[in-house]
Design a protein around this motif. Structure first.
Motif, short mmCIF file in Angstrom:
data_model
loop_
_atom_site.label_atom_id
_atom_site.label_comp_id
_atom_site.label_asym_id
_atom_site.label_seq_id
_atom_site.Cartn_x
_atom_site.Cartn_y
_atom_site.Cartn_z
N ASN A 233 -21.78 -35.03 -21.49
CA ASN A 233 -22.88 -34.07 -21.35
C ASN A 233 -22.42 -32.74 -20.78
OD1 ASN A 233 -25.62 -33.63 -21.93
ND2 ASN A 233 -26.15 -33.77 -19.76
N ARG A 234 -21.15 -32.40 -21.03
CA ARG A 234 -20.61 -31.13 -20.58
C ARG A 234 -19.76 -30.49 -21.69
NH1 ARG A 234 -20.45 -29.60 -15.44
NH2 ARG A 234 -18.50 -28.46 -15.75
N ILE A 235 -19.60 -29.20 -21.62
CA ILE A 235 -18.64 -28.51 -22.48
C ILE A 235 -17.35 -28.41 -21.69
CG2 ILE A 235 -18.07 -26.38 -23.68
CD1 ILE A 235 -20.34 -28.00 -24.96
N ALA A 236 -16.29 -29.03 -22.22
CA ALA A 236 -15.01 -29.04 -21.51
C ALA A 236 -14.25 -27.74 -21.72
CB ALA A 236 -14.16 -30.22 -21.99
N SER A 237 -14.37 -27.18 -22.93
CA SER A 237 -13.64 -25.95 -23.23
C SER A 237 -14.21 -25.33 -24.50
CB SER A 237 -12.15 -26.24 -23.41
OG SER A 237 -11.92 -27.07 -24.54
N VAL A 238 -13.76 -24.13 -24.77
CA VAL A 238 -14.08 -23.48 -26.04
C VAL A 238 -12.76 -23.21 -26.75
CG1 VAL A 238 -14.15 -21.19 -24.96
CG2 VAL A 238 -15.22 -21.54 -27.18
N HIS A 239 -12.73 -23.55 -28.04
CA HIS A 239 -11.53 -23.31 -28.82
C HIS A 239 -11.64 -21.94 -29.48
CE1 HIS A 239 -7.88 -24.50 -30.95
NE2 HIS A 239 -8.40 -23.89 -32.01
N THR A 240 -10.66 -21.10 -29.28
CA THR A 240 -10.65 -19.75 -29.83
C THR A 240 -9.43 -19.55 -30.71
OG1 THR A 240 -9.32 -18.60 -28.16
CG2 THR A 240 -11.63 -19.01 -27.62
N SER A 241 -9.37 -18.41 -31.36
CA SER A 241 -8.22 -18.07 -32.19
C SER A 241 -6.95 -17.90 -31.38
CB SER A 241 -8.50 -16.79 -32.99
OG SER A 241 -8.86 -15.73 -32.12
N GLY A 243 -6.42 -20.09 -28.68
CA GLY A 243 -6.23 -21.33 -27.96
C GLY A 243 -7.45 -21.75 -27.15
N GLU A 244 -7.26 -22.76 -26.29
CA GLU A 244 -8.36 -23.32 -25.51
C GLU A 244 -8.65 -22.48 -24.27
OE1 GLU A 244 -10.04 -26.21 -26.45
OE2 GLU A 244 -8.85 -25.96 -28.28
N VAL A 245 -9.94 -22.37 -23.96
CA VAL A 245 -10.37 -21.67 -22.75
C VAL A 245 -11.30 -22.62 -21.99
CG1 VAL A 245 -11.62 -19.70 -21.79
CG2 VAL A 245 -10.22 -19.42 -23.86
N THR A 246 -10.95 -22.88 -20.75
CA THR A 246 -11.77 -23.77 -19.91
C THR A 246 -12.57 -22.93 -18.92
OG1 THR A 246 -9.99 -24.03 -18.30
CG2 THR A 246 -10.11 -25.65 -20.09
N ALA A 247 -13.67 -23.52 -18.45
CA ALA A 247 -14.52 -22.84 -17.46
C ALA A 247 -15.49 -23.87 -16.88
CB ALA A 247 -15.30 -21.70 -18.11
N ASP A 248 -16.20 -23.46 -15.84
CA ASP A 248 -17.22 -24.32 -15.25
C ASP A 248 -18.52 -24.26 -16.04
OD1 ASP A 248 -15.65 -25.09 -12.90
OD2 ASP A 248 -15.85 -22.97 -12.34
N ALA A 249 -18.76 -23.12 -16.69
CA ALA A 249 -20.00 -22.96 -17.47
C ALA A 249 -19.75 -21.98 -18.61
CB ALA A 249 -21.13 -22.45 -16.58
N PHE A 250 -20.58 -22.10 -19.65
CA PHE A 250 -20.44 -21.26 -20.84
C PHE A 250 -21.82 -20.71 -21.23
CE2 PHE A 250 -17.13 -24.40 -20.82
CZ PHE A 250 -15.98 -23.71 -21.23
N VAL A 251 -21.83 -19.45 -21.66
CA VAL A 251 -23.06 -18.81 -22.13
C VAL A 251 -22.86 -18.37 -23.57
CG1 VAL A 251 -24.73 -16.94 -21.80
CG2 VAL A 251 -23.60 -17.98 -19.81
N VAL A 252 -23.71 -18.85 -24.47
CA VAL A 252 -23.62 -18.47 -25.88
C VAL A 252 -24.49 -17.24 -26.10
CG1 VAL A 252 -24.06 -19.17 -28.26
CG2 VAL A 252 -23.18 -20.84 -26.60
#
Length: 419
Positions: A233-241, A243-252
């Protein structure tokens, strides 16, 4: 917390500002080489705090049939881009064309837009932001007396929502917009919103991004967001062009591209890209140019004054993600600027632009929490992203921080679409 904001338009940069000011470590990921280079680049320039209404309204289906037979229709449907997704979105929008839905949606929209006016005015008192800002109101100009006589329901809705407005005759229209004296025979009156403002969204966002950098926000440009990696129930990371980016929270905050990112992690978010067009032309005769914004009610074209330029925005085309510049779509904007403000600007030097407005079926943006604990959204503002930008960003910041919000959040988040 370390927070990653996905998208560098006015929604994303504004979100980054408020989050960073509240003490978070913030990064913004943007696929273009500059912020505000897509939908926030060439919009109509209106800060439409009072002129805020859902697309879906009683009578719209019948108007759509009439528009389909007009040469310069305000809404167009591209047959080449029509598919099942388009049909589903249009069906959902038509389902909102009831009196009850219209009242609910308008109240939700006005709740954010009125709050946004307060937030922007506080921000520009605090920061040196140059963006051709004017606070001289908007006039919705009526060419037809019958249409002006039929605005009673809208006036009642504005009254109930506490939105300042004035029904004015031709003389008062000319008092506020002196250049209209040159075309007095072309209109019968107007509906004026004295608290509406104007400004160049692109310039504002670029200036705010510099203020963000000054307080430590990192901008990761030329980087495409490809997917969210969900872990329970969490987003672990975002995959970008890159590579991977990790964070505590993400805003779309990816505008029309938000749905494609959110669908794979379990949310069928009904945001559709509505294509809009604009012309930006240099002023050659200030006396013939508008002072603020004049919205031509017949053609749904807005003519907005910047310091030394005029922005003319209009036409809504349902064409999927097609960003080609169809020269035929210049016709409504060219006609209105020439018809209402002849000789004001140099059309031979006009910049023709198009962008995708992220529209929900109810026209209400999607701002707040999601069922995933560390994932938030600030998207789906349709034609009012500039208008609602500061209120949405500040509201989201309070939601992320678990603070009491200044306005009611009911009906604003993705939860209204999640069963």
């Amino acid at each position: 917390m370390k927070i990653v904001v996905l998208g560098g338009g006015v929604a994303g940069v504004s979100t980054a500002w408020y989050l960073a000011r509240s003490g978070h470590e913030v990064s913004v990921i943007e696929r273009r080489s500059e912020v505000a280079d897509e939908t926030s680049y060439g919009n109509a320039g209106m800060l439409s705090y009072g002129y805020t209404s859902p697309w879906a309204a009683p009578g719209v289906p019948f108007k759509a049939i009439k528009w389909a037979m007009q040469d310069m229709a305000p809404i167009l449907i591209s047959s080449s881009s029509f598919n099942l997704r388009t049909a589903r979105w249009m069906t959902k929008m038509l389902g909102q064309c009831t009196e009850q839905a219209y009242r609910i949606n308008k109240e939700r929209m006005l709740r954010i837009s009125q709050y946004s006016r307060t937030c922007l005015n506080e921000l520009i008192r605090e920061l040196p932001l140059a963006f051709d800002h004017r606070a001289k109101g908007t006039i919705e100009l009526f060419r037809d007396q019958a249409k002006m006589d039929a605005i009673g329901a809208d006036l009642e809705s504005l009254k109930q929502c506490g939105v300042r407005h004035e029904v004015i005759g031709p003389a008062d229209c000319i008092q506020h917009e002196p250049a209209l004296a040159n075309v007095r025979e072309k209109f019968v009156g107007g509906l004026r919103f004295p608290e509406d403002e104007t400004g160049d969204c692109n310039r504002f966002t670029a200036a705010l991004a510099e203020q963000c950098r000054a307080i430590g926000v990192e901008f990761v440009l030329d980087t495409t967001v490809e997917r969210l990696n969900r872990d329970s129930n969490r987003i672990a990371s975002v995959h970008t062009s890159r590579g991977e980016v990790t964070a505590d929270a993400f805003v779309v905050a990816l505008g029309s591209y938000s749905s494609a990112l959110l669908n794979p992690v379990g949310f069928d978010l009904p945001i559709y890209p509505i294509k809009g067009y604009s012309l930006t032309l240099p002023i050659v005769d200030p006396a013939r140019a508008p002072q603020s914004t004049v919205m031509d009610e017949s053609f749904k074209v807005a003519v907005t004054r910047f310091d030394d330029r005029i922005r003319v925005g209009g036409t809504a085309e349902i064409a999927g993600f097609d960003l080609s510049l169809d020269q035929k779509r210049r016709k409504p904007t060219e006609f209105v600027i020439q018809d209402l403000f002849p000789g004001a600007g140099d059309l031979s030097k006009a910049e023709f632009w198009c962008g995708l407005r992220p529209m929900t079926p109810d026209s209400v943006p999607v701002v707040g929490t999601t069922p995933i604990t560390n994932l938030f959204t600030n998207t789906g503002h349709g034609t009012l992203g500039w208008t609602m930008s500061q209120g949405s960003a500040r509201l989201l910041c309070d939601v992320v921080n678990g603070r009491q919000t200044d306005i009611d959040t009911d009906g604003l988040s993705i939860h209204r679409y999640v069963n």
